[in-house]
Design an enzyme around this catalytic site. Structure first.
Site, short mmCIF file in Angstrom:
data_model
loop_
_atom_site.label_atom_id
_atom_site.label_comp_id
_atom_site.label_asym_id
_atom_site.label_seq_id
_atom_site.Cartn_x
_atom_site.Cartn_y
_atom_site.Cartn_z
N GLY A 1 0.00 7.47 -11.81
CA GLY A 1 -0.75 7.88 -13.01
C GLY A 1 -1.18 6.67 -13.84
N CYS A 2 -0.32 5.65 -13.90
CA CYS A 2 -0.69 4.41 -14.61
C CYS A 2 -1.84 3.74 -13.87
N GLY B 1 -27.41 -22.44 -4.05
CA GLY B 1 -27.29 -23.53 -3.08
C GLY B 1 -25.99 -24.27 -3.28
N GLU C 1 -4.36 -2.96 -7.05
CA GLU C 1 -4.62 -1.59 -7.55
C GLU C 1 -5.09 -0.67 -6.44
N MET D 1 -27.61 -18.22 -3.78
CA MET D 1 -28.86 -18.52 -4.49
C MET D 1 -28.80 -19.84 -5.25
N SER E 1 0.82 -1.21 0.00
CA SER E 1 0.00 0.00 0.00
C SER E 1 0.86 1.26 0.00
P1 TGC Z 1 1.37 11.02 -2.07
O1 TGC Z 1 2.34 11.85 -1.32
O2 TGC Z 1 -0.08 11.22 -1.85
O3 TGC Z 1 1.62 11.20 -3.64
C1 TGC Z 1 2.91 11.14 -4.21
C2 TGC Z 1 2.85 11.88 -5.53
O4 TGC Z 1 1.95 11.20 -6.42
C3 TGC Z 1 0.87 12.08 -6.79
N1 TGC Z 1 -0.34 11.23 -6.85
C4 TGC Z 1 -0.87 10.80 -7.99
N2 TGC Z 1 -0.53 11.04 -9.27
C5 TGC Z 1 -1.26 10.46 -10.23
N3 TGC Z 1 -2.30 9.64 -9.95
C6 TGC Z 1 -2.65 9.36 -8.66
N4 TGC Z 1 -3.67 8.50 -8.42
C7 TGC Z 1 -1.94 9.97 -7.61
N5 TGC Z 1 -2.00 9.91 -6.26
C8 TGC Z 1 -1.01 10.71 -5.80
C9 TGC Z 1 0.83 13.12 -5.71
O5 TGC Z 1 0.24 14.31 -6.18
C10 TGC Z 1 2.30 13.30 -5.38
O6 TGC Z 1 2.88 14.07 -6.43
P2 TGC Z 1 4.10 15.07 -6.11
O7 TGC Z 1 4.36 15.73 -7.42
O8 TGC Z 1 3.57 16.00 -5.05
O9 TGC Z 1 5.22 14.21 -5.63
O10 TGC Z 1 1.78 9.51 -1.88
P3 TGC Z 1 1.75 8.59 -0.58
O11 TGC Z 1 3.11 8.01 -0.42
O12 TGC Z 1 1.17 9.32 0.60
O13 TGC Z 1 0.76 7.40 -1.00
C11 TGC Z 1 -0.55 7.66 -1.35
C12 TGC Z 1 -1.34 6.36 -1.64
C13 TGC Z 1 -1.41 5.48 -0.41
C14 TGC Z 1 -2.74 6.79 -2.00
C15 TGC Z 1 -0.74 5.60 -2.81
O14 TGC Z 1 0.57 5.33 -2.66
C16 TGC Z 1 -1.51 4.38 -3.23
O15 TGC Z 1 -2.36 4.49 -4.10
N6 TGC Z 1 -1.24 3.13 -2.65
C17 TGC Z 1 -1.84 1.92 -3.18
C18 TGC Z 1 -0.79 1.16 -3.95
C19 TGC Z 1 -1.35 0.49 -5.16
O16 TGC Z 1 -2.44 0.78 -5.65
N7 TGC Z 1 -0.57 -0.41 -5.73
C20 TGC Z 1 -0.97 -1.06 -6.94
C21 TGC Z 1 0.18 -1.88 -7.52
S1 TGC Z 1 -0.12 -2.35 -9.19
C22 TGC Z 1 -1.30 -3.51 -9.10
O17 TGC Z 1 -1.88 -3.82 -8.11
C23 TGC Z 1 -1.59 -4.15 -10.40
S2 TGC Z 1 -2.81 -5.34 -10.32
C24 TGC Z 1 -2.93 -5.53 -11.96
C25 TGC Z 1 -3.95 -6.49 -12.40
O18 TGC Z 1 -3.67 -7.71 -12.40
O19 TGC Z 1 -5.02 -5.99 -12.90
P1 FAD Z 2 -0.52 -4.24 2.68
O1 FAD Z 2 -0.15 -2.92 2.11
O2 FAD Z 2 0.43 -4.90 3.58
O3 FAD Z 2 -1.92 -4.08 3.42
C1 FAD Z 2 -2.41 -5.02 4.38
C2 FAD Z 2 -3.70 -4.45 4.97
O4 FAD Z 2 -3.39 -3.24 5.66
C3 FAD Z 2 -4.72 -4.11 3.91
O5 FAD Z 2 -6.01 -4.43 4.38
C4 FAD Z 2 -4.61 -2.59 3.77
O6 FAD Z 2 -5.82 -1.97 3.34
C5 FAD Z 2 -4.25 -2.20 5.20
N1 FAD Z 2 -3.52 -0.92 5.27
C6 FAD Z 2 -2.32 -0.62 4.73
N2 FAD Z 2 -2.01 0.67 4.96
C7 FAD Z 2 -3.07 1.20 5.64
C8 FAD Z 2 -3.37 2.50 6.14
N3 FAD Z 2 -2.54 3.53 5.97
N4 FAD Z 2 -4.53 2.66 6.80
C9 FAD Z 2 -5.40 1.63 6.97
N5 FAD Z 2 -5.18 0.38 6.50
C10 FAD Z 2 -4.02 0.18 5.84
N6 FAD Z 2 1.37 -5.20 -7.78
C11 FAD Z 2 2.13 -4.73 -8.81
O7 FAD Z 2 2.96 -3.86 -8.64
N7 FAD Z 2 1.95 -5.25 -10.07
C12 FAD Z 2 1.05 -6.21 -10.35
O8 FAD Z 2 0.91 -6.64 -11.50
C13 FAD Z 2 0.27 -6.73 -9.28
N8 FAD Z 2 -0.60 -7.77 -9.49
C14 FAD Z 2 -1.22 -8.36 -8.43
C15 FAD Z 2 -1.94 -9.53 -8.61
C16 FAD Z 2 -2.54 -10.18 -7.54
C17 FAD Z 2 -3.26 -11.46 -7.74
C18 FAD Z 2 -2.44 -9.61 -6.24
C19 FAD Z 2 -3.10 -10.27 -5.07
C20 FAD Z 2 -1.73 -8.45 -6.05
C21 FAD Z 2 -1.10 -7.81 -7.12
N9 FAD Z 2 -0.28 -6.69 -6.94
C22 FAD Z 2 0.46 -6.19 -7.97
C23 FAD Z 2 -0.04 -6.18 -5.58
C24 FAD Z 2 -1.17 -5.37 -5.01
O9 FAD Z 2 -1.26 -4.10 -5.59
C25 FAD Z 2 -0.96 -5.28 -3.50
O10 FAD Z 2 -1.24 -6.57 -2.97
C26 FAD Z 2 -1.83 -4.24 -2.84
O11 FAD Z 2 -1.46 -2.93 -3.24
C27 FAD Z 2 -1.78 -4.31 -1.30
O12 FAD Z 2 -0.46 -4.40 -0.85
P2 FAD Z 2 -0.06 -5.57 0.21
O13 FAD Z 2 -0.54 -6.85 -0.34
O14 FAD Z 2 1.38 -5.41 0.51
O15 FAD Z 2 -0.92 -5.24 1.48
#
Ligand code: TGC
Ligand code: FAD
Length: 392
Positions: free
Chosen positions: A245-246, A347, A371, A345, A145
């Site tokens: 952004g992605c 069963g 994501e 639903m 996260s």
């Molecule tokens: P923070 O300080 O808020 O932001 C850092 C910089 O990023 C900018 N920003 C964004 N820019 C574009 N799009 C967004 N959605 C943005 N959110 C923030 C922000 O303005 C700042 O810019 P700058 O110029 O001031 O530096 O960052 P933070 O460290 O406090 O974290 C914020 C948080 C927790 C919301 C973020 O890190 C987050 O979204 N965490 C979740 C991680 C996540 O979604 N991981 C996904 C991994 S990929 C994946 O799961 C693929 S699954 C693929 C599949 O199989 O479909």
């Molecule tokens: P953690 O960040 O350890 O979170 C654990 C729990 O703590 C969660 O419930 C979370 O909501 C909670 N938590 C964390 N921080 C906070 C907070 N500040 N406040 C309250 N609660 C919080 N990643 C990629 O980069 N590329 C990929 O292609 C990709 N594909 C994936 C495919 C699969 C099948 C899966 C399961 C995951 C994939 N991911 C990928 C990773 C995915 O994005 C992460 O699993 C996800 O972002 C959560 O991170 P984590 O698993 O480390 O959980």
């Protein structure tokens, strides 16, 4: 598995909001899913194997880079078309949609937006045709996260970069030809690098024992002193905002995709409720079953409206990241709840691979986590409405 008799619900005549092109694109994807995905997907999910043979079909329906301009091999479509394609693919299986999401939004998008012309020309056409598959490395074992804490890093060695670190939970990693990898430079600034299979020290071990997204290949990306040519750095954006952004693009696709999974569960449960007789009546005649169906179609309709409006905003460059978070969170939770209710639903049959519902339900447990987790998106909305940051 039962024959695919899917009929898409459209309770509020939302087709009237779509153009002829939207409907053509959607219907082509729908037909392809019925013909090439539904008959095989349960078997591949049971075996925990990605069906490689569908890659060409995904490319043919425009699922790889739907909105990437045609000059780079993309389909040149708008954002609603992109959403509709994701909806139809996820109607078949979230894991297949994952493969397309990663290729389009997490690999092609950064190369298109943050890459230079030589990188666009080298990689995008091959990714659009499915000749090359890509993965996206952001998450690390200790940073999910909170990707800003990543430790994967590279050093400038003069004529190349030296990359070290590890990414985990990476969709498509076991078979990708390239990976877009996010790593810190010596000043701690995050940049994207294109790492190619075959570079010494780069390996992609597969992650096994998943009960979710079993038809999608997931693995690690390991970098052990990988020499990355300097021309593989994405030059046009850096900082955490670049990978985030992605994610905006991918989360938008998921907001639509989840509707597909929900529609499939609803449609299956509706049909079953008219066929299954208990106490001398179809179970659909019982008020408790009708309550479930009525609530499902209400939630699907609300989610469709949310996604459509978000599509219009995004097409006009007006959708905020927080609006995308709201739609991803709402629509995935909606789909997961519908999958759970639909499973009940049916069963005992609800747990069987004869029907798609249990597979959708298990898949959605990943979709609600990747994501950005359900709670992370809630906190993004909380930050947006209060101006107070729970992450700092
Ligand atoms: P923070 O300080 O808020 O932001 C850092 C910089 O990023 C900018 N920003 C964004 N820019 C574009 N799009 C967004 N959605 C943005 N959110 C923030 C922000 O303005 C700042 O810019 P700058 O110029 O001031 O530096 O960052 P933070 O460290 O406090 O974290 C914020 C948080 C927790 C919301 C973020 O890190 C987050 O979204 N965490 C979740 C991680 C996540 O979604 N991981 C996904 C991994 S990929 C994946 O799961 C693929 S699954 C693929 C599949 O199989 O479909
Ligand atoms: P953690 O960040 O350890 O979170 C654990 C729990 O703590 C969660 O419930 C979370 O909501 C909670 N938590 C964390 N921080 C906070 C907070 N500040 N406040 C309250 N609660 C919080 N990643 C990629 O980069 N590329 C990929 O292609 C990709 N594909 C994936 C495919 C699969 C099948 C899966 C399961 C995951 C994939 N991911 C990928 C990773 C995915 O994005 C992460 O699993 C996800 O972002 C959560 O991170 P984590 O698993 O480390 O959980």
């Amino acid at each position: 598995m039962k024959p695919d008799l899917f009929q898409a619900p459209d309770y509020y005549n939302l087709d009237e909001l779509l153009t002829d092109e939207h409907k053509l694109v959607r219907d082509a994807a729908r037909e392809w899913v019925k013909r090439d995905v539904s008959p095989i997907i349960e078997d591949y999910a049971q075996r925990a194997e990605f069906p490689n043979q569908i890659i060409k079909g995904l490319a043919d329906i425009g699922a790889f880079g739907p909105y990437i301009p045609e000059e780079y091999g993309g389909a040149g479509l708008d954002q609603i078309s992109y959403g509709l394609i994701m909806q139809e693919i996820e109607r078949g299986d979230s894991g297949v949609r994952s493969t397309a999401s990663v290729q389009s939004s997490l690999v092609m998008y950064p190369i298109w937006k943050y890459g230079n012309e030589a990188q666009r020309k080298k990689y995008l056409p091959k990714l659009a045709s499915g000749e090359w598959m890509g993965s996206f490395g952001l998450t690390e074992p200790d940073h999910g996260s909170n990707p800003g804490g990543m430790t994967t890093n590279y050093k400038d060695m003069g004529d190349h970069y030296l990359l070290n670190g590890a990414k985990m939970w990476i969709s498509n990693s076991p078979f990708c030809q390239i990976a877009v990898v996010w790593a810190k430079n010596e000043e701690g600034r995050i940049h994207g690098l294109i790492v190619e299979r075959g570079m010494e020290g780069f390996s992609t071990p597969e992650t096994h024992n998943k009960w979710s997204l079993r038809a999608s290949a997931t693995g690690e990306l390991i970098f052990d002193n990988v020499k990355v040519p300097k021309e593989n750095l994405l030059p046009n954006k850096s900082g955490l905002g670049a990978p985030l952004g992605c994610l905006d693009s991918a989360r938008f696709g998921i907001a639509w995709g989840a509707i597909g999974a929900a529609m499939d569960c609803y449609d299956t449960a509706l049909r079953y409720s008219k066929e299954r007789i208990q106490f001398g009546k179809p179970i659909g005649q019982f008020q408790l079953q009708q309550k479930k169906l009525a609530e499902m179609i209400t939630e699907i309709t609300k989610a469709q409206l949310l996604a459509w409006r978000l599509g219009v905003l995004r097409e006009n460059g007006k959708a905020t990241s927080a609006q995308i978070s709201m739609a991803k969170r709402n629509n995935v939770e909606m789909a997961l709840k519908i999958a759970r209710e639909a499973r009940q639903m049916l069963g005992g049959m609800g747990i069987s691979g004869e029907y798609s519902i249990m597979r959708h339900m298990m898949n959605l447990e990943s979709v609600v986590t990747y994501e950005g987790t359900h709670d992370i998106h809630l906190l993004i909305t909380g930050l947006d409405v209060t101006g107070l940051n729970a992450f700092k």
